[in-house]
Scaffold this motif. Structure first.
Motif, PDB file in Angstrom:
ATOM      1  N   ALA A  72      -6.312  10.508   6.907  1.00  0.00           N
ATOM      2  CA  ALA A  72      -6.008   9.309   7.353  1.00  0.00           C
ATOM      3  C   ALA A  72      -5.495   8.261   6.165  1.00  0.00           C
ATOM      4  CB  ALA A  72      -6.972   8.695   8.157  1.00  0.00           C
ATOM      5  N   ALA A  73      -4.209   7.805   6.150  1.00  0.00           N
ATOM      6  CA  ALA A  73      -3.743   7.045   5.009  1.00  0.00           C
ATOM      7  C   ALA A  73      -4.685   5.964   4.832  1.00  0.00           C
ATOM      8  CB  ALA A  73      -2.440   6.674   5.197  1.00  0.00           C
ATOM      9  N   ASN A  74      -5.143   5.502   6.003  1.00  0.00           N
ATOM     10  CA  ASN A  74      -6.020   4.049   5.984  1.00  0.00           C
ATOM     11  C   ASN A  74      -7.385   4.305   6.046  1.00  0.00           C
ATOM     12  OD1 ASN A  74      -6.118   5.033   8.546  1.00  0.00           O
ATOM     13  ND2 ASN A  74      -5.443   3.196   9.691  1.00  0.00           N
ATOM     14  N   GLY A  75      -7.898   5.506   5.622  1.00  0.00           N
ATOM     15  CA  GLY A  75      -9.258   5.839   5.614  1.00  0.00           C
ATOM     16  C   GLY A  75      -9.756   6.377   4.623  1.00  0.00           C
ATOM     17  N   ASP A  76     -11.112   6.296   4.367  1.00  0.00           N
ATOM     18  CA  ASP A  76     -11.634   6.950   3.053  1.00  0.00           C
ATOM     19  C   ASP A  76     -11.763   8.507   3.111  1.00  0.00           C
ATOM     20  OD1 ASP A  76     -12.501   4.572   2.239  1.00  0.00           O
ATOM     21  OD2 ASP A  76     -14.328   4.542   3.540  1.00  0.00           O
ATOM     22  N   ASN A 126       1.873   9.018   3.348  1.00  0.00           N
ATOM     23  CA  ASN A 126       1.885  10.058   4.278  1.00  0.00           C
ATOM     24  C   ASN A 126       0.766  10.636   4.756  1.00  0.00           C
ATOM     25  OD1 ASN A 126       1.703  11.453   1.957  1.00  0.00           O
ATOM     26  ND2 ASN A 126       3.427  12.640   2.157  1.00  0.00           N
ATOM     27  N   GLY A 127      -0.444  10.099   4.034  1.00  0.00           N
ATOM     28  CA  GLY A 127      -1.752  11.069   3.989  1.00  0.00           C
ATOM     29  C   GLY A 127      -2.380  11.918   3.307  1.00  0.00           C
ATOM     30  N   GLU A 128      -1.229  12.358   2.260  1.00  0.00           N
ATOM     31  CA  GLU A 128      -1.617  13.281   1.362  1.00  0.00           C
ATOM     32  C   GLU A 128      -2.207  12.715  -0.028  1.00  0.00           C
ATOM     33  OE1 GLU A 128      -1.270  16.553   1.583  1.00  0.00           O
ATOM     34  OE2 GLU A 128      -0.173  16.506   3.773  1.00  0.00           O
ATOM     35  N   LEU A 129      -2.951  13.448  -0.601  1.00  0.00           N
ATOM     36  CA  LEU A 129      -3.735  12.826  -1.748  1.00  0.00           C
ATOM     37  C   LEU A 129      -2.259  12.361  -2.773  1.00  0.00           C
ATOM     38  CD1 LEU A 129      -6.511  15.722  -2.588  1.00  0.00           C
ATOM     39  CD2 LEU A 129      -6.739  13.092  -1.855  1.00  0.00           C
ATOM     40  N   LYS A 130      -2.752  11.735  -3.571  1.00  0.00           N
ATOM     41  CA  LYS A 130      -1.863  11.044  -4.725  1.00  0.00           C
ATOM     42  C   LYS A 130      -1.438  12.225  -5.530  1.00  0.00           C
ATOM     43  CE  LYS A 130      -1.696   5.976  -4.399  1.00  0.00           C
ATOM     44  NZ  LYS A 130      -2.027   4.999  -5.140  1.00  0.00           N
ATOM     45  N   SER A 131      -0.208  12.425  -6.021  1.00  0.00           N
ATOM     46  CA  SER A 131       0.310  13.475  -6.996  1.00  0.00           C
ATOM     47  C   SER A 131      -0.672  13.666  -8.231  1.00  0.00           C
ATOM     48  CB  SER A 131       1.671  13.412  -6.879  1.00  0.00           C
ATOM     49  OG  SER A 131       2.359  13.526  -6.067  1.00  0.00           O
ATOM     50  N   ASP A 132      -1.012  12.444  -8.907  1.00  0.00           N
ATOM     51  CA  ASP A 132      -1.658  12.520  -9.969  1.00  0.00           C
ATOM     52  C   ASP A 132      -3.199  13.023  -9.695  1.00  0.00           C
ATOM     53  OD1 ASP A 132      -2.277  10.206  -8.784  1.00  0.00           O
ATOM     54  OD2 ASP A 132      -2.359   9.103 -10.488  1.00  0.00           O
TER      55      ASP A 132
END
Length: 248
Positions: A72-76, A126-132
């Motif tokens: 969830a993009a707005n969650g922990d 989009n709810g995915e982990l940031k690339s770095d």
């Protein structure tokens, strides 16, 4: 084009309930002597088809992970979700031997991932982990696992694969994607691996599929290795690879 996979747990393979054929000598479309076939699956006599033909499409299909859950993009992000995301990013490595790789992940990679700070903004919109964050910790996990596991490497391919002139056209041009189970022969660094089961995942034409299957039975590999008690021991593995049939 064929592209059908059975979904199940790891090592729950495909059971063949139909007539099989046996080896066919030197024909480029026939299995080697001592092999059996069922259309898109070839295996050496004695191979356990319930084990060697397995679904490697996803971690859940391998039996080493749950179905993918969108973060969830707005969650922990919990540590469990984070580790699951890193595991999914290692899918090609897992395909070599799901159970061995997952055991090493749990023992050596997971403890390092537990130390990652997941506070703050760690997700994309989009709810995915940031690339770095993903790439950095994918590398950490990969290196932790491959300190104890070596992936198989192809060291000899069959030469001069030929196919009928009638199939040398743009209509049939394409790539046969294969999956093979590799069984090691010998011990230590001198071991060699050969396929004892091969299946077509997708291909442009039935004849080209069979030619590719035959070629795969003739290739040799450096086997996968596991570090045990200070020594590298060859172990079974799986590989996916392509054989192209392209017109020039």
């Amino acid at each position: 084009m064929f592209s059908t996979r059975n979904v199940g747990t790891a090592f729950i393979g495909i059971f063949f309930l139909f007539v099989v054929g046996c080896g066919g000598g030197n024909s480029p479309t026939a299995p080697p002597d001592g092999w059996q076939t069922s259309d898109l699956h070839w295996w050496e006599e004695g191979a356990d088809t319930s084990a060697v033909f397995t679904n490697l499409d996803s971690l859940s299909g391998m039996g080493v992970g749950t179905a993918e859950v969108q973060l969830a993009a707005n969650g922990d992000v919990t540590p469990e979700q984070f580790q699951a995301a890193i595991k999914r990013s290692l899918l090609p490595l897992y395909r070599n031997n799901p159970m061995v790789v997952d055991s090493l992940f749990g023992e050596y990679a997971a403890p390092q991932l537990e130390e990652v700070d997941l506070s703050g903004d760690v997700l994309q919109s989009n709810g995915e982990l940031k690339s770095d964050l993903l790439n950095k910790n994918q590398k950490v996990a990969y290196e932790a696992i491959t300190e104890y596991f070596r992936e198989p490497q192809r060291n000899q391919s069959p030469d001069n694969i030929v196919w009928p002139d009638s199939l040398r056209s743009e209509e049939y041009s394409g790539v046969v994607k294969l999956q093979a189970h590799l069984a090691p022969e010998g011990e230590g660094e001198e071991a060699v691996a050969r396929a004892n089961a091969v299946e077509v995942l997708s291909g442009p034409h039935p004849t080209l599929n069979r030619i590719a299957l035959k070629a795969a039975t003739q290739a040799t590999w450096q086997p996968a290795y596991v570090l045990e008690d200070g020594s590298w021991s060859p172990t079974e593995s799986w590989v996916q690879f392509n054989i192209p049939f392209q017109t020039r």
